[in-house]
Design a protein around this motif. Structure first.
Motif, PDB file in Angstrom:
ATOM      1  N   UNK A 122       0.849  -1.199   0.000  1.00 36.26           N
ATOM      2  CA  UNK A 122       0.000   0.000   0.000  1.00 36.26           C
ATOM      3  C   UNK A 122       0.879   1.241   0.000  1.00 36.26           C
ATOM      4  N   UNK A 123       0.435   2.259  -0.723  1.00 35.37           N
ATOM      5  CA  UNK A 123       1.190   3.513  -0.786  1.00 35.37           C
ATOM      6  C   UNK A 123       0.237   4.690  -0.648  1.00 35.37           C
ATOM      7  N   UNK A 124       0.674   5.726   0.052  1.00 31.83           N
ATOM      8  CA  UNK A 124      -0.103   6.972   0.024  1.00 31.83           C
ATOM      9  C   UNK A 124       0.427   7.750  -1.182  1.00 31.83           C
ATOM     10  N   UNK A 125      -0.297   8.772  -1.599  1.00 28.92           N
ATOM     11  CA  UNK A 125       0.166   9.559  -2.742  1.00 28.92           C
ATOM     12  C   UNK A 125       1.474  10.290  -2.410  1.00 28.92           C
ATOM     13  N   UNK A 127       3.930   8.848  -1.000  1.00 27.53           N
ATOM     14  CA  UNK A 127       5.024   7.887  -1.059  1.00 27.53           C
ATOM     15  C   UNK A 127       5.262   7.073   0.200  1.00 27.53           C
ATOM     16  N   UNK A 128       4.419   7.268   1.228  1.00 26.10           N
ATOM     17  CA  UNK A 128       4.551   6.397   2.401  1.00 26.10           C
ATOM     18  C   UNK A 128       4.040   5.020   2.014  1.00 26.10           C
ATOM     19  N   UNK A 129       4.681   3.971   2.553  1.00 24.41           N
ATOM     20  CA  UNK A 129       4.314   2.637   2.104  1.00 24.41           C
ATOM     21  C   UNK A 129       4.100   1.659   3.244  1.00 24.41           C
ATOM     22  N   UNK A 130       3.301   0.640   2.939  1.00 26.28           N
ATOM     23  CA  UNK A 130       3.192  -0.524   3.817  1.00 26.28           C
ATOM     24  C   UNK A 130       3.713  -1.687   2.997  1.00 26.28           C
ATOM     25  N   UNK A 131       4.745  -2.331   3.517  1.00 28.03           N
ATOM     26  CA  UNK A 131       5.335  -3.453   2.796  1.00 28.03           C
ATOM     27  C   UNK A 131       4.731  -4.763   3.267  1.00 28.03           C
ATOM     28  N   UNK A 132       5.522  -5.800   3.191  1.00 26.56           N
ATOM     29  CA  UNK A 132       5.026  -7.124   3.580  1.00 26.56           C
ATOM     30  C   UNK A 132       5.238  -7.403   5.058  1.00 26.56           C
ATOM     31  N   UNK A 133       5.791  -6.431   5.771  1.00 26.34           N
ATOM     32  CA  UNK A 133       5.882  -6.592   7.225  1.00 26.34           C
ATOM     33  C   UNK A 133       7.239  -6.996   7.751  1.00 26.34           C
ATOM     34  N   UNK A 134       8.209  -7.193   6.862  1.00 23.93           N
ATOM     35  CA  UNK A 134       9.543  -7.595   7.335  1.00 23.93           C
ATOM     36  C   UNK A 134      10.386  -6.429   7.810  1.00 23.93           C
ATOM     37  N   UNK A 135      10.035  -5.221   7.360  1.00 22.06           N
ATOM     38  CA  UNK A 135      10.798  -4.037   7.770  1.00 22.06           C
ATOM     39  C   UNK A 135      12.146  -3.882   7.078  1.00 22.06           C
ATOM     40  N   UNK A 136      12.407  -4.740   6.090  1.00 24.92           N
ATOM     41  CA  UNK A 136      13.721  -4.689   5.425  1.00 24.92           C
ATOM     42  C   UNK A 136      13.995  -3.340   4.782  1.00 24.92           C
ATOM     43  N   UNK A 137      13.027  -2.853   3.999  1.00 20.82           N
ATOM     44  CA  UNK A 137      13.263  -1.608   3.264  1.00 20.82           C
ATOM     45  C   UNK A 137      13.290  -0.399   4.190  1.00 20.82           C
ATOM     46  N   UNK A 138      12.431  -0.393   5.216  1.00 21.09           N
ATOM     47  CA  UNK A 138      12.453   0.738   6.157  1.00 21.09           C
ATOM     48  C   UNK A 138      13.847   0.878   6.762  1.00 21.09           C
ATOM     49  N   UNK A 139      14.406  -0.253   7.162  1.00 18.94           N
ATOM     50  CA  UNK A 139      15.741  -0.210   7.777  1.00 18.94           C
ATOM     51  C   UNK A 139      16.796   0.226   6.770  1.00 18.94           C
ATOM     52  N   UNK A 140      16.695  -0.291   5.561  1.00 15.12           N
ATOM     53  CA  UNK A 140      17.715   0.009   4.556  1.00 15.12           C
ATOM     54  C   UNK A 140      17.649   1.471   4.117  1.00 15.12           C
ATOM     55  N   UNK A 141      16.431   1.958   3.905  1.00 13.66           N
ATOM     56  CA  UNK A 141      16.269   3.310   3.356  1.00 13.66           C
ATOM     57  C   UNK A 141      16.618   4.407   4.358  1.00 13.66           C
ATOM     58  N   UNK A 142      16.620   4.029   5.627  1.00 11.49           N
ATOM     59  CA  UNK A 142      16.950   4.989   6.684  1.00 11.49           C
ATOM     60  C   UNK A 142      18.307   5.651   6.428  1.00 11.49           C
ATOM     61  N   UNK A 143      19.238   4.889   5.883  1.00 10.44           N
ATOM     62  CA  UNK A 143      20.594   5.410   5.684  1.00 10.44           C
ATOM     63  C   UNK A 143      20.943   5.526   4.207  1.00 10.44           C
ATOM     64  N   UNK A 144      19.933   5.554   3.350  1.00  8.44           N
ATOM     65  CA  UNK A 144      20.190   5.585   1.915  1.00  8.44           C
ATOM     66  C   UNK A 144      20.027   7.001   1.391  1.00  8.44           C
ATOM     67  N   UNK A 145      21.041   7.483   0.634  1.00  5.44           N
ATOM     68  CA  UNK A 145      21.009   8.882   0.186  1.00  5.44           C
ATOM     69  C   UNK A 145      20.600   9.050  -1.278  1.00  5.44           C
ATOM     70  N   UNK A 146      20.468   7.923  -2.005  1.00  3.88           N
ATOM     71  CA  UNK A 146      20.127   8.017  -3.427  1.00  3.88           C
ATOM     72  C   UNK A 146      18.631   8.206  -3.657  1.00  3.88           C
ATOM     73  N   UNK A 147      18.218   7.955  -4.896  1.00  5.01           N
ATOM     74  CA  UNK A 147      16.807   8.107  -5.250  1.00  5.01           C
ATOM     75  C   UNK A 147      16.015   6.831  -4.979  1.00  5.01           C
ATOM     76  N   UNK A 148      14.709   7.015  -4.738  1.00  3.10           N
ATOM     77  CA  UNK A 148      13.823   5.857  -4.560  1.00  3.10           C
ATOM     78  C   UNK A 148      12.572   6.057  -5.400  1.00  3.10           C
ATOM     79  N   UNK A 149      12.080   4.949  -5.968  1.00  2.00           N
ATOM     80  CA  UNK A 149      10.905   5.026  -6.825  1.00  2.00           C
ATOM     81  C   UNK A 149      10.131   3.715  -6.723  1.00  2.00           C
ATOM     82  N   UNK A 150       8.809   3.799  -6.821  1.00  2.00           N
ATOM     83  CA  UNK A 150       7.969   2.597  -6.818  1.00  2.00           C
ATOM     84  C   UNK A 150       7.017   2.634  -8.002  1.00  2.00           C
ATOM     85  N   UNK A 151       6.628   1.449  -8.464  1.00  2.00           N
ATOM     86  CA  UNK A 151       5.665   1.338  -9.572  1.00  2.00           C
ATOM     87  C   UNK A 151       4.473   0.553  -9.048  1.00  2.00           C
ATOM     88  N   UNK A 152       3.294   1.163  -9.069  1.00  2.00           N
ATOM     89  CA  UNK A 152       2.155   0.503  -8.426  1.00  2.00           C
ATOM     90  C   UNK A 152       0.861   0.577  -9.243  1.00  2.00           C
TER      91      UNK A 152
END
Length: 179
Positions: A122-125, A127-152
């Protein structure tokens, strides 16, 4: 609340016809490839899709043809994730039925990645997201300085309350032309 929403969206995604999905995947792939984030990136991280998700295969193949370095996630216990160089010969099925890289993998540091193509349910307009519940991306993106994009797909756009630690995706491409 999140569990309910995950279930609802999964059902809606699985209910899309093959024709609808293929048309949306094509349109989204096209938009992704035309986006400046993609065009300027040399190193791109994406994911291997579940059948109900946006299909990344075409995008991966095109990125390789465009001379980009393509990475995919490798997950570990306790929500840890790394991105490794995509090599179809190193893929094996996990217990989730998802293909994952196995063997002697080339890990790429997050500082080397220009663009991460982020999955989710799930995504809000914004760009906030709900993933599958593992928290992998939340943890990774916390320290990521590049660009992020999703296709939904349109059914994935939802209103929900996000939390302080949630990190929005910079750009959400939604296919509205094939409804």
């Amino acid at each position: 609340m999140k569990a309910e929403l995950r279930k609802k969206i999964l059902q809606e995604m699985k209910a899309l016809s093959q024709e609808q999905k293929q048309a949306m995947d094509r349109a989204l792939t096209e938009r992704f490839l035309q986006h400046p984030f993609y065009q300027e990136a040399k190193v791109i991280a994406t994911y291997l899709s579940f059948p109900h998700e946006f299909q990344t295969q075409e995008l991966i193949e095109q990125a390789l043809k465009d001379g980009k370095k393509v990475l995919i996630p490798k997950t570990y216990p306790k929500g840890r994730m790394e991105f490794v160089v995509y090599d179809p010969k190193q893929l094996a099925k996990t217990s989730f039925g998802l293909l994952e890289p196995q063997g002697d993998l080339e890990v790429v540091d997050s500082s080397q990645i220009d663009l991460i193509h982020v999955p989710g349910l799930a995504f809000t307009t914004e760009g906030y997201r709900i993933g599958y519940g593992g928290g992998y991306y939340d943890r990774y993106l916390e320290h990521f300085a590049g660009h992020t994009m999703s296709t939904i797909y349109p059914c994935q756009v939802q209103e929900f309350n996000f939390e302080d630690h949630d990190i929005p995706v910079q750009e959400v491409l939604i296919d509205e032309g094939n409804l």
